[in-house]
Design a protein around this motif. Structure first.
Motif, short mmCIF file in Angstrom:
data_model
loop_
_atom_site.label_atom_id
_atom_site.label_comp_id
_atom_site.label_asym_id
_atom_site.label_seq_id
_atom_site.Cartn_x
_atom_site.Cartn_y
_atom_site.Cartn_z
N CYS A 1 -0.97 3.50 4.69
CA CYS A 1 -2.28 3.19 4.12
C CYS A 1 -2.31 1.85 3.38
CB CYS A 1 -2.71 4.31 3.17
SG CYS A 1 -1.73 4.40 1.66
N GLY A 2 -1.12 1.23 3.16
CA GLY A 2 -1.10 -0.09 2.53
C GLY A 2 -0.51 -0.12 1.13
N LYS A 3 0.27 0.90 0.76
CA LYS A 3 0.85 0.93 -0.59
C LYS A 3 1.86 -0.21 -0.78
CE LYS A 3 2.34 5.14 -0.11
NZ LYS A 3 1.87 5.38 1.27
N SER A 4 2.80 -0.32 0.18
CA SER A 4 3.80 -1.40 0.10
C SER A 4 3.13 -2.77 0.18
CB SER A 4 4.83 -1.26 1.22
OG SER A 4 5.55 -0.05 1.09
N SER A 5 2.08 -2.87 0.98
CA SER A 5 1.37 -4.14 1.10
C SER A 5 0.70 -4.53 -0.21
CB SER A 5 0.31 -4.05 2.20
OG SER A 5 0.92 -3.85 3.46
N LEU A 6 0.23 -3.54 -0.98
CA LEU A 6 -0.36 -3.83 -2.28
C LEU A 6 0.67 -4.48 -3.21
CD1 LEU A 6 -2.63 -3.60 -4.41
CD2 LEU A 6 -1.78 -1.31 -4.92
N LEU A 7 1.88 -3.92 -3.24
CA LEU A 7 2.93 -4.51 -4.07
C LEU A 7 3.30 -5.91 -3.56
CD1 LEU A 7 5.33 -1.49 -4.78
CD2 LEU A 7 3.27 -2.22 -5.99
N ALA A 8 3.36 -6.08 -2.23
CA ALA A 8 3.67 -7.40 -1.66
C ALA A 8 2.59 -8.41 -2.03
CB ALA A 8 3.80 -7.29 -0.14
#
Length: 1482
Positions: free
Chosen positions: A642-649
């Motif tokens: 859903c984009g959790k890691s992308s949010l941190l990136a």
């Protein structure tokens, strides 16, 4: 006019006739003029000059002992010689003879020389030379004085006047005393009469303790501070060569430090200045030193110099190194001019000998000119070569530093693919060819092969689990075959090209001589000799032409690739983050307002991150609105992908901000990042946690406790000093996650980004980490935690719910939790269980901790360097790799080529002798010798072959009519020679291709058969070095230098045969010359061989560090550690540069000595010829031949030593590949021929008293495990991290062999089944989800055994259909190591692989740790349905994952502690499983 003036001057000085002003002989002896000027004044002038070089030697004030008697005798002898020459000059003035001025000049020069020499001895007595005999150069120049004094005594003794007249008698006595003093001086040098006590540097005379020990080579700076003489003859290198000769050159630290202008930091700053000047288009206003001074400490400002702007790389290199390169070009022209002077002077000398009445002064001038030309050429050529190597080292340091620095600035995903290619730029060199397309194609396949090897090594466990070794062997072999196909084309084109250039001088000679004869002229020795010698000079440039062309093409390809890399957009954090006034953001830590991010750059370039969503159709983060206050705990939840890691990136700056606002407070301090896939450095546990920060005992201990690492450290062989393997392969998944969390916690940052660090640990440990680390240790810090562990959400200050790249809702846990579909939250733990837990000890070390127990933890895993000479087995290996018959055929073609060449030379000599005999005009013609035809060596420096001396033949008076006969025979022999040359060239090309093919295949097969333990303890860069650097040597460098060596050996043998038959007297000086050559090269070879090994040894860490940096780039940049990593890269590069620099210097050390020996031989023979001319006993032809032989032999022996040494150095690569191909520990390869095709039919599994330790001396990872699993049973396995859960799977798959006990599968002992057979009948979803570059189809079904519909079905069952179709279906690229998928999606893809197998036994190792609980429930349902009648073993940290299993196995410390149904275990209050589920009885 000038000649007349010079004759008058010499005539007046020597009192000789003007028609012969400089006679060589007079009254049966050497003339006094020649003796005093050439043998007296000239050597004394040399003595004065060279002695003066030592007057600036550094002195020591700590020498307390008396001077050694040898030095004292030499000093006294020099002083007395000064007085004796003074007395002799006075006596000359008294005598007033006609040649008085000649004697005054000789005595004056001698007086000055001995005075300076005396001062030099006094200076050396106060230097470190006092402890030795002193510089050998002083001995050499003293020996040059011996002929003068002997001949002077002979002249005096032959004159009666020197016994009758008192003054002359006094001069005779003085000369005799000088001779005696010279003898004393030489004896004092030979026997210095010193002892070790006299050498010591003492503090005082009382205790006699040494103050200054002998300087270690590791403390010496190369070249800097050396005087001109030391630089010219590389005397500064002697201590290192001695150390290498003693076999003590074992570590890179033993090598000299680089001169400061070659230091990596200095070169990098200079390159950066040139980049900036080119970017700005004008010179800087400040007049600063173009070479910055070196610094000692880490200067962050300097270290973070970045390359900004789009600047042409070639332009910058030209700016930085162009001027030096052009100046070296001028020097090269001078060298070439001096080289061409040699044959012309030799011709003049032959002409002088042919004229019987020619004055001796003409011959002396020729000899002196020959000496000066050869000496100047040798010295200047040596200087040129060494300086060019310095420029290349500087350029290399600049480019490697620039590429590494750029890698820290650009997007991660692009680097993942390009990084390996950039690393391989130095290895993508090819043999001579003018076809650029072939070069590019071979480069492409070479890159693909090594890139594939990189992935294979990263995913070796997956490959072994699935028994995919044959498939990947074929895949690599396919790339290798394509690479070798282009290499074969290049080799054949190269053989044709070089053969053409090598044959050209032969063709020129044949056409020249044939045309000359057909025009009616007669060949003479002088004409042919000059022609052949000049044509011989064409060999080097003609042979070099293809290599120059090839080098230009290589440079063009490499420059274009690096230029494309440099054009990538740098991270611009100033533009990426928004500046907000402090009034608006007093308590704000992170602020997102209508922010949209993408993994694609605005211009289409890719930015992705390994382990995150990217690629075609990758999701955007859209319209993000988030406000995080300082000190709060924010938990981000949402389904997989859903984009959790992308949010941190996005927060760390790894994405591209398309619109909106992103504000981070105190961004410059960096973040504490714990990535979803833990990145662990190949270092000790402590170094991983400290991550470059200073050690603080209190904080360190607190971090260890908070991250639950205490028990793990207690069982490691060296505690926290234990080195972990590359990327932490010797640790379990949970241990890696906790180590990465500990590193982040120790950073003490204000903002922490934690990407699911709780996924890989069991419930107990997760609770500990949440409580002790996240809530207590990091209290007061801003913490953003992504997790699928819903049970911890209620501890958050704020919860963020994400779906499809956007934030659905933010709020309190009470608001968000009802929106998440999951199992009910687990109950609180029983306090009594906590107490029991504390009493239990942590279990054994987890998967494959093959750690070397060593007293010195810094040496763990260090690559071992072979010592001593190359074993004959290495030569034998390469011989058989080429093929015994083929290798013999190559040698035979070489022999025939050389024999035909010698026969053609003999025939030319015979022809010319016959012509001269037929038309003889003098009695000497019939015995004159034929000319010197050209000896063509394919790669040799060039030289002249020695034909047989003229043979007396009886030719009929009409011999002139037989010209066509001689031409026919000569042409036929020359034609056969060209045929044999071509045969040799093409056979050799075919042979080296065969060798390259065989060596690669043996290496690949052995590496893929190696045990997993080997991969766990060996850095990936070290293995890759074999497949890139060493195979490049086998493919290219070794064949090139071996070709030269074979040409030199056979050329030398042919030459010696001809010389020994025709001119046996030439062999007399060859014996001492050969001994001298042997001593010199033997002294050099030991060190050069060790330096080559050290160069290879120091190269691997550079690539390992580069690869490690790329993998952990997100963590490095987030924590603002780029400067430290650049410093580490600089240190490793400098270590390698040190070895390369000294290796180049050692080569030139040998070269200058061999060249000087050659100069001495040629000059000596020329002098003998002039002396013999005085007695009319020399034959002009023999003279010309002997001089050319001497020149050729010297060059050939020089080339032979160089090519032999270089071949040895390149054979080290064969030795290194052979080491892996024969010595690696391999898995058993035998198969069970009786194994039923349907085995196992039922899936019954039994462990019978299984004991397993990863290595002798380590604790048992499985300790007496006994259990039985019924067919079709579903077993859940739980236990603390490192309890031996994954080890059970490793034992079942025979990844590690058992120490005791046995494992039965359907009543058959698995140890009796072939490893390949066993693994092909089992299925596993390993702990680390690994994907290979390629398509989704390639990763699901690499062996192409299933239809597309089956693949689509399993994707649907794993809930991946939507994501895969969005990316482009089965043919969508997954990216390098699956970077286009999130960690959870990669786990699902690995599950889909397992669903495709029809195995009766399925092992699942934490396969859904990174998947949200809703998807996890659906997957468990899929597994139950699809594997209904199969035996399934599931390791899980989520208890709800295994609650519906038939039975649960609880492991602890390698033992089975509980094994029953979940219901039964939950009913037992004392059960560990009951405690884990928190008392749930359902």
């Amino acid at each position: 006019m000038r000649v007349s003036w010079l004759s008058e001057l010499l005539s007046g000085l020597c009192h000789t006739p003007e028609d012969d002003p400089f006679p060589l002989w007079q009254d049966g002896n050497l003339s006094p003029c020649f003796n005093q000027l050439v043998l007296g004044a000239l050597p004394h002038a040399g003595m004065a000059v060279f002695s003066a070089c030592y007057l600036s030697m550094a002195r020591s004030d700590f020498l307390q002992t008396s001077a050694p008697c040898g030095w004292t005798l030499r000093l006294v002898s020099a002083l007395l010689a000064t007085l004796l020459f003074t007395a002799d000059a006075i006596l000359v003035g008294v005598l007033q003879q006609a040649d008085m001025y000649l004697d005054v000049l000789a005595d004056g020069s001698a007086l000055l020389a001995w005075l300076v020499h005396c001062s030099a001895i006094a200076v050396l007595l106060r230097s470190s030379f006092r402890r030795t005999r002193g510089p050998l150069l002083l001995l050499a120049i003293t020996l040059l004085l011996v002929p003068n004094i002997i001949i002077t005594l002979m002249i005096y003794c032959n004159s009666q006047e020197y016994f009758t007249e008192p003054v002359k008698l006094t001069r005779l006595v003085l000369t005799s005393v000088r001779a005696f003093l010279l003898l004393v001086y030489l004896l004092a040098f030979a026997f210095p009469c010193v002892c070790e006590a006299d050498y010591a540097l003492n503090i005082n005379a009382v205790d006699g303790s040494p103050l200054l020990p002998e300087p270690d080579t590791a403390d010496i700076v190369a070249e800097d501070g050396s005087d001109c003489l030391s630089r010219l003859f590389y005397l500064w290198l002697d201590p290192l060569l001695k150390r290498g000769r003693q076999g003590d050159l074992e570590r890179p630290q033993h090598v000299y430090h680089l001169p400061w202008k070659l230091r990596t930091r200095v070169v990098w700053r200079y390159f950066h200045q040139c980049w900036e000047k080119c970017r700005k288009g004008a010179k800087r206003s400040d007049q600063q030193d173009p070479w910055p001074q070196p610094v000692t400490g880490l200067d962050s400002k300097e270290e973070l110099l970045e390359l900004e702007g789009d600047v042409g790389l070639l332009r910058v290199l030209h700016k930085a190194f162009g001027l030096r390169y052009y100046l070296l070009g001028v020097l090269k022209v001078t060298v070439n001019v001096s080289t061409f002077a040699g044959p012309l002077l030799l011709s003049s000398l032959v002409s002088f000998i042919e004229e019987k009445e020619a004055p001796s002064s003409q011959g002396v001038a020729c000899v002196l000119g020959l000496f000066a030309a050869t000496l100047a050429g040798s010295v200047l050529r040596n200087i040129y070569t060494f300086q060019v190597s310095k420029v290349s080292l500087s350029a290399r340091a600049s480019l490697v530093s620039a590429v590494y620095g750029k890698a820290l600035q650009v997007g991660v995903a692009f680097l993942g693919g390009l990084g390996v290619a950039l690393v391989l730029v130095p290895f993508n060199k090819f043999l001579a060819s003018r076809i650029l397309s072939n070069n590019k194609q071979m480069l492409k396949y070479k890159d693909n092969r090594v890139k594939l090897m990189t992935e294979i090594l990263f995913g070796i466990r997956v490959i072994k689990f699935y028994n995919w070794e044959p498939h990947f062997t074929q895949k690599v072999a396919k790339y290798r075959e394509q690479e070798l196909a282009h290499l074969k084309n290049l080799k054949y084109l190269d053989a044709m090209c070089v053969y053409t250039w090598a044959a050209l001088p032969v063709v020129i000679c044949v056409l020249t001589f044939v045309t000359y004869v057909l025009l009616g002229h007669q060949l003479t020795a002088a004409k042919v000799f000059t022609t052949v010698a000049l044509v011989g000079m064409l060999i080097m440039p003609l042979n070099a032409f293809p290599w120059v062309l090839n080098g230009i093409l290589e440079a063009k390809v490499s420059l274009e690739r690096i230029q494309r890399f440099f054009k990538l957009t740098n991270q611009d954090l100033e533009a990426y983050y928004t500046w907000v006034s402090s009034e608006d953001t007093g308590q704000t830590s992170v602020l997102l307002s209508q922010a949209t991010f993408s993994w694609q750059r605005p211009n289409g370039g890719e930015v992705g991150e390994t382990g995150s969503e990217a690629g075609t159709g990758s999701l955007l983060l859209q319209n993000l609105n988030l406000h995080v206050t300082k000190g709060s705990l924010v938990v981000v939840v949402g389904k997989v992908g859903c984009g959790k890691s992308s949010l941190l990136a996005a927060i760390t700056g790894e994405l591209s901000r398309m619109s909106g606002v992103l504000y981070v407070a105190n961004r410059e301090a960096g973040f504490g990042l714990a990535a979803q896939e833990p990145w662990i450095q190949h270092a000790s546990v402590r170094d991983n946690i400290l991550f470059g920060k200073d050690y603080s005992a209190a904080l360190y201990q607190a971090v260890i406790e908070a991250c639950a690492l205490s028990d793990d450290l207690s069982v490691l062989p060296n505690g926290d000093k234990t080195e972990v393997g590359e990327n932490g392969v010797t640790l379990s998944g949970g241990q890696k996650a906790r180590l990465a969390l500990a590193r982040a916690a120790y950073m003490d940052k204000e903002i922490y980004l934690l990407d699911d660090p709780l996924a890989a640990v069991d419930t107990d440990v997760a609770e500990h980490l949440m409580k002790k680390c996240i809530l207590e240790l990091l209290r007061g810090k801003t913490r953003i935690l992504c997790t699928h562990r819903i049970e911890f959400v209620d501890r958050a200050d704020m919860v963020v719910l994400m779906d499809n790249g956007t934030i659905i809702k933010t709020g309190t846990p009470a608001e968000i939790l009802p929106l998440i579909q999951s199992e009910p939250k687990l109950g609180r733990k029983d306090p009594r269980a906590d107490q029991r837990d504390e009493q239990q000890s942590e279990d054994e070390l987890a998967p494959l901790p093959d750690l070397c127990v060593d007293d010195d933890p810094d040496l763990l895993g260090a690559e071992q360097k072979r010592v001593g000479g190359l074993a004959w087995g290495v030569y034998r290996t390469y011989w058989f790799a080429v093929g015994g018959i083929l290798a013999a055929a190559i040698l035979m073609s070489l022999l025939l080529m050389q024999a035909s060449k010698n026969i053609s030379d003999w025939w030319l000599s015979h022809w010319i002798s016959s012509l001269k005999h037929n038309g003889s005009s003098s009695a000497n013609d019939s015995s004159s010798v034929g000319p010197v035809p050209l000896h063509i060596l394919l790669f040799s420096p060039g030289g002249l072959i020695s034909p047989l001396p003229s043979v007396e033949v009886v030719v009929s008076s009409n011999a002139t009519s037989d010209v066509s006969f001689y031409l026919t025979i000569y042409g036929s022999i020359a034609a056969s020679n060209t045929v044999f040359t071509a045969l040799r060239a093409f056979l050799f090309a075919y042979g080296v291709i065969c060798a390259a093919h065989a060596i690669h295949n043996r290496l690949l097969d052995r590496v893929l058969q190696a045990t997993v333990t080997f991969f766990d303890v060996t850095p990936l860069g070290r293995i890759l070095n074999r497949f890139s650097s060493d195979l490049y040597s086998v493919d290219d460098s070794l064949p090139f230098i071996l070709n030269i060596l074979l040409a030199n050996v056979f050329g030398l043998l042919g030459m010696l045969v001809v010389i020994s038959y025709g001119l046996p007297w030439v062999l007399v000086p060859l014996l001492p010359l050969a001994l001298l050559y042997y001593r010199t090269q033997n002294f050099y070879r030991h060190t050069s061989r060790e330096l080559k090994r050290l160069c290879s040894l120091t190269l691997s860490p550079i690539y390992s560090h580069f690869s490690e940096t790329i993998t952990g780039l997100g963590t490095i940049r987030a924590s603002c550690s780029a400067a430290r990593f650049r410093e580490e890269n600089s240190r490793r590069l400098e270590q390698n540069q040190r070895c390369l620099f000294v290796s180049n210097a050692a080569m030139q050390w040998l070269d200058i000595r061999l060249q000087l020996i050659g100069v001495a031989v040629v000059t000596g023979l020329g002098a003998i010829a002039v002396i013999q001319h005085q007695y009319s006993v020399v034959d002009p032809g023999l003279l010309g031949l002997s001089l050319s032989y001497a020149l050729s032999i010297t060059q050939l022996l020089s080339g032979l030593i160089f090519s032999f040494t270089q071949t040895e150095m390149q054979l080290v690569s064969v030795e290194r590949t052979e080491e892996y191909a024969t010595e690696l520990p391999t898995e058993p390869q035998q198969l069970d021929a009786q194994l039923p095709a349907a085995w196992p039919q039922h899936g019954r599994l039994e462990f019978c008293d299984v004991v397993l330790a990863y290595r002798e001396g380590l604790p048992n990872a499985l300790d007496g495990v006994s259990l039985a699993v019924r067919p079709g049973e579903k077993i859940g396995i739980v236990g603390r991290t490192g309890s031996g859960k994954s080890t059970m799977f490793l034992a079942l798959f025979r990844m590690v062999e058992l120490n005791r006990g046995k494992i039965l599968l359907d009543q058959l002992d698995v140890s009796a089944v072939g490893v390949a057979q066993l693994r092909s009948r089992l299925a596993i979803i390993p702990q680390d989800p690994f994907l290979f570059s390629g398509t989704v189809r390639d990763n699901l079904d690499p062996c192409e055994r299933h239809e597309d519909q089956q693949l689509l079905d399993v994707l649907d069952q794993c809930h991946l259909s939507a994501a895969v179709s969005r990316m482009g279906g089965l043919d969508a690229e997954v990216g390098e190591r699956g970077k286009f998928f999130s960690a959870g999606q990669r786990q699902l893809l690995c599950l889909a692989r397992a669903l495709l197998t029809q195995a009766k036994v399925l092992c699942i190792d934490e396969a859904t740790a990174s998947v949200d609980q809703k998807t996890d429930k659906l997957l468990q349902q899929t597994i139950r349905e699809k594997f209904q009648d199969k035996t399934v073993l599931t390791i899980a940290h989520r208890i709800n994952t295994i609650m519906d299993c038939d039975r649960v196995l609880v492991m602890h410390a390698g033992k089975v502690v509980e094994f029953d149904t979940p219901a039964a275990l939950c009913q037992n209050d004392t059960s560990i499983f009951h405690r884990l589920v928190g008392g749930r009885g359902d």
